[in-house]
Motif scaffolding. Structure first.
Motif, mmCIF file in Angstrom:
data_model
loop_
_atom_site.group_PDB
_atom_site.id
_atom_site.type_symbol
_atom_site.label_atom_id
_atom_site.label_comp_id
_atom_site.label_asym_id
_atom_site.label_seq_id
_atom_site.Cartn_x
_atom_site.Cartn_y
_atom_site.Cartn_z
ATOM 1 N N ALA A 32 52.189 134.613 65.385
ATOM 2 C CA ALA A 32 52.678 134.486 66.864
ATOM 3 C C ALA A 32 51.815 135.953 67.487
ATOM 4 N N LEU A 33 51.366 136.990 66.653
ATOM 5 C CA LEU A 33 50.562 138.001 67.083
ATOM 6 C C LEU A 33 49.413 137.780 67.687
ATOM 7 N N THR A 34 49.334 138.308 68.797
ATOM 8 C CA THR A 34 47.983 138.268 69.828
ATOM 9 C C THR A 34 47.289 139.611 69.681
ATOM 10 N N LYS A 35 46.142 139.582 70.101
ATOM 11 C CA LYS A 35 45.194 140.725 70.176
ATOM 12 C C LYS A 35 45.779 141.980 71.099
ATOM 13 N N PRO A 36 46.427 141.683 72.203
ATOM 14 C CA PRO A 36 47.074 142.864 72.822
ATOM 15 C C PRO A 36 48.222 143.342 72.024
ATOM 16 N N ASP A 37 48.975 142.438 71.275
ATOM 17 C CA ASP A 37 49.985 143.003 70.097
ATOM 18 C C ASP A 37 49.387 144.032 69.074
ATOM 19 N N ILE A 38 48.361 143.693 68.627
ATOM 20 C CA ILE A 38 47.791 144.423 67.602
ATOM 21 C C ILE A 38 47.146 145.586 68.052
ATOM 22 N N MET A 39 46.432 145.395 69.462
ATOM 23 C CA MET A 39 45.804 146.644 69.949
ATOM 24 C C MET A 39 46.898 147.890 70.216
ATOM 25 N N GLY A 40 48.016 147.179 70.601
ATOM 26 C CA GLY A 40 49.310 148.253 70.852
ATOM 27 C C GLY A 40 49.887 148.986 69.645
ATOM 28 N N PHE A 41 49.479 148.357 68.307
ATOM 29 C CA PHE A 41 50.166 149.033 67.395
ATOM 30 C C PHE A 41 49.439 150.481 67.121
ATOM 31 N N LYS A 42 50.242 151.297 66.617
ATOM 32 C CA LYS A 42 49.789 152.593 66.295
ATOM 33 C C LYS A 42 48.718 152.577 65.099
ATOM 34 N N HIS A 43 47.605 153.160 64.923
ATOM 35 C CA HIS A 43 46.712 153.241 63.972
ATOM 36 C C HIS A 43 45.975 151.852 63.644
ATOM 37 N N ALA A 44 46.084 150.857 64.502
ATOM 38 C CA ALA A 44 45.318 149.342 64.679
ATOM 39 C C ALA A 44 44.462 149.453 65.684
ATOM 40 N N GLY A 45 43.401 148.685 65.516
ATOM 41 C CA GLY A 45 42.311 148.713 66.464
ATOM 42 C C GLY A 45 41.858 147.262 66.144
ATOM 43 N N ALA A 46 40.322 147.075 66.723
ATOM 44 C CA ALA A 46 39.597 145.880 66.627
ATOM 45 C C ALA A 46 39.526 145.183 65.242
ATOM 46 N N LYS A 47 39.112 146.181 64.345
ATOM 47 C CA LYS A 47 39.031 145.822 62.947
ATOM 48 C C LYS A 47 40.385 145.244 62.458
ATOM 49 N N THR A 48 41.353 146.100 62.510
ATOM 50 C CA THR A 48 42.697 145.213 62.290
ATOM 51 C C THR A 48 42.958 143.952 62.809
ATOM 52 N N TRP A 49 42.686 143.974 64.328
ATOM 53 C CA TRP A 49 42.902 142.648 64.855
ATOM 54 C C TRP A 49 41.898 141.530 64.100
ATOM 55 N N HIS A 50 40.710 141.889 63.889
ATOM 56 C CA HIS A 50 39.973 140.839 63.297
ATOM 57 C C HIS A 50 40.342 140.274 61.898
ATOM 58 N N GLU A 51 40.853 141.199 61.141
ATOM 59 C CA GLU A 51 41.259 140.993 60.003
ATOM 60 C C GLU A 51 42.688 140.155 59.864
ATOM 61 N N ILE A 52 43.716 140.561 60.721
ATOM 62 C CA ILE A 52 44.862 139.834 60.829
ATOM 63 C C ILE A 52 44.406 138.363 61.334
ATOM 64 N N ARG A 53 43.533 138.230 62.327
ATOM 65 C CA ARG A 53 43.009 136.940 62.980
ATOM 66 C C ARG A 53 42.421 136.037 62.051
ATOM 67 N N GLU A 54 41.903 136.549 61.350
ATOM 68 C CA GLU A 54 41.056 135.783 60.158
ATOM 69 C C GLU A 54 42.073 134.851 59.267
ATOM 70 N N VAL A 55 43.101 135.959 58.730
ATOM 71 C CA VAL A 55 44.250 135.605 58.021
ATOM 72 C C VAL A 55 45.007 134.366 58.568
ATOM 73 N N GLN A 56 45.467 134.611 60.063
ATOM 74 C CA GLN A 56 46.010 133.641 60.979
ATOM 75 C C GLN A 56 45.372 132.174 60.954
ATOM 76 N N VAL A 57 44.154 132.157 60.848
ATOM 77 C CA VAL A 57 43.252 131.107 61.053
ATOM 78 C C VAL A 57 43.420 130.210 59.805
ATOM 79 N N ASN A 58 43.297 131.078 58.733
ATOM 80 C CA ASN A 58 43.433 130.384 57.359
ATOM 81 C C ASN A 58 44.640 129.678 57.043
ATOM 82 N N ILE A 59 45.695 130.533 57.582
ATOM 83 C CA ILE A 59 47.003 129.807 57.142
ATOM 84 C C ILE A 59 47.257 128.677 58.001
#
Length: 117
Positions: A32-59
């Protein structure tokens, strides 16, 4: 909080720590995580979002393959891959009158030869 779930995702330490920090401890919360969710996390940015999104797509892709349509596609691909080998061995596939796939075999001269002859 289950660390096993996050550890099984094969994410970087930064992404794993962010998920733990924000108590993302189930597959449902993770998907359920979205880009705005991740971008709001402390110490997380675009690179973290892309990494998480890739794993979401694979799942999501793996989950689709486990559904009935996904299994049908998988089996049909396997049958298509076997067709040349089946044909070489004298077999063929055909739909019967009930639209069921049937396997048949061409009769050849060897079928009528006595064994050992």
């Amino acid at each position: 909080m289950s660390h096993d779930f996050v550890d099984n995702l094969e994410l970087s330490v930064r992404a794993s720590n962010a998920l733990r920090r924000y108590e993302i401890n189930s597959i449902e919360k993770f998907l359920a995580l979205t880009k705005p969710d991740i971008m709001g996390f402390k110490h997380a940015g675009a690179k973290t979002w892309h990494e998480i999104r890739e794993v979401q797509v694979n799942i999501q892709r793996e989950r689709r393959l486990e559904t009935t349509p996904g299994l049908v596609v998988t089996h049909m691909r396997a049958l298509n891959d076997l067709q040349a080998e089946m044909r070489a061995a004298g077999f063929f596939m055909i739909l019967d009158h009930n639209q069921r796939l049937r396997l048949g075999r061409y009769v050849n001269r060897d079928d009528f030869q006595p064994e050992g002859a």
